[in-house]
Design an enzyme around this catalytic site. Structure first.
Site, short mmCIF file in Angstrom:
data_model
loop_
_atom_site.label_atom_id
_atom_site.label_comp_id
_atom_site.label_asym_id
_atom_site.label_seq_id
_atom_site.Cartn_x
_atom_site.Cartn_y
_atom_site.Cartn_z
N GLU A 122 -5.03 2.71 6.76
CA GLU A 122 -4.82 2.61 5.32
C GLU A 122 -5.42 3.81 4.62
OE1 GLU A 122 -6.24 -0.45 1.83
OE2 GLU A 122 -5.27 -1.31 3.60
N SER A 155 -11.14 -0.92 3.39
CA SER A 155 -10.40 -1.25 4.61
C SER A 155 -9.84 0.01 5.25
CB SER A 155 -9.26 -2.22 4.29
OG SER A 155 -9.77 -3.46 3.84
N ARG A 169 0.83 -1.21 0.00
CA ARG A 169 0.00 0.00 0.00
C ARG A 169 0.86 1.26 0.00
NH1 ARG A 169 -2.16 -3.79 -1.19
NH2 ARG A 169 -4.04 -4.74 -0.35
#
Length: 301
Positions: A294, A224, A174
């Site tokens: 995130e 998420s 990520r």
């Protein structure tokens, strides 16, 4: 503020919207106004805009579909840059596809499947743009952007146009180099392989069914919220801590997927932030694990 908004309006930078509410531009449907939202429609306008912002030291940030972002209730001071419809394209060619920053990553995966190209199946449930997917090294189902990425055309914060290779992007979980070196993706090229349409379609159908059964797709959310810690899953930790269904104002930890926070209708950014902090504090005290968000929390609180 009025001085530089006037400056932007007088130059070839695209549509300039003053004091524009950002809630309608995010999947959480939350967020205060930006001093200015600027929507360039082509590379010339984008380069002009970034060079102008750099020259006059005007603060700015970028926005795609807003699927991984929480905009604070007081909004964003400065300019928010959002690639317009001129960046919404996809051109398939031998060996893969080149797509504009504003093109839907889900749509790209669906069209690729119809054309019997394999490699993008994991993207069928990632509700962002191509630009956002590259920026975040978005991934799912054991794959991510770095697996298929070839190159991207990027405008750096100085206004310089560059093309980055996979090595230049420094992909990690990520993460990409653009988290550390500011720039906006204009288009990206992905390497794909010819495959069997039936196999590709069956794989994507299985992913879709799993999402339908496990994720609150009918509610406003941002996917998420926390990154998975090494060797574990944030959702498992949150559920094990008994936090599923916990609410704060209009925000709720999803009863379907513990790593999703949903907007039940009237959630504020502060509701979501408070809920995130409560989750982090609980997991830290119970497991000694610091959950890392995130999603990006941006703007003035």
């Amino acid at each position: 503020m009025q001085q530089w908004i006037s400056l932007l309006s007088q130059n070839n930078v695209g549509k300039v919207l003053e004091n524009e509410p950002l809630a309608k531009y995010t999947t959480w449907k939350i967020g205060g106004p930006a001093d200015a939202l600027v929507i360039p429609e082509n590379k010339e306008q984008m380069v002009n805009l970034i060079q102008l912002l750099h020259k006059h030291q005007i603060p700015w940030m970028q926005l795609g579909r807003g699927s991984n972002m929480l905009v604070a209730d007081k909004g964003i001071r400065g300019v928010v840059v959002k690639p317009g419809e001129g960046f919404d394209y996809a051109e398939f060619h031998e060996g893969g596809v080149t797509a504009g920053a504003a093109h839907s990553f889900v749509k790209l995966s669906v069209v690729a499947a119809k054309k019997e190209w394999t490699g993008l199946e994991f993207g069928s449930g990632i509700p962002g743009t191509v630009g956002g997917a590259v920026y975040m090294n978005a991934g799912a189902h054991g794959s991510d952007v770095s697996r298929i990425f070839q190159s991207a055309e990027i405008v750096l914060e100085t206004g310089e146009l560059v093309r980055y290779s996979k090595e230049d992007m420094e992909f990690a979980y990520r993460h990409s180099v653009l988290h550390d070196r500011r720039g906006i993706v204009l288009e990206a090229t992905f390497a794909l392989q010819q495959g069997e349409r039936k196999v590709i379609s069956e794989s994507m159908a299985a992913y879709k069914d799993r999402r339908r059964r496990t994720q609150p797709l009918q509610m406003a959310c941002a996917g998420s919220v926390f990154r998975n810690p090494p060797g574990d899953h944030a959702a498992r930790l949150i559920e094990a801590a008994g936090l599923k269904g916990m609410t704060q104002g209009g925000a709720q930890v999803s009863t379907m997927h513990a790593n999703f926070i949903v907007n039940t209708g009237q959630a504020t950014a502060e509701d979501v932030i408070t809920l995130m902090q409560q989750i982090q504090n609980t997991i830290s005290s119970q497991n000694g694990i610091n959950l890392v968000p995130e999603v990006f929390v941006v703007g003035e609180r």
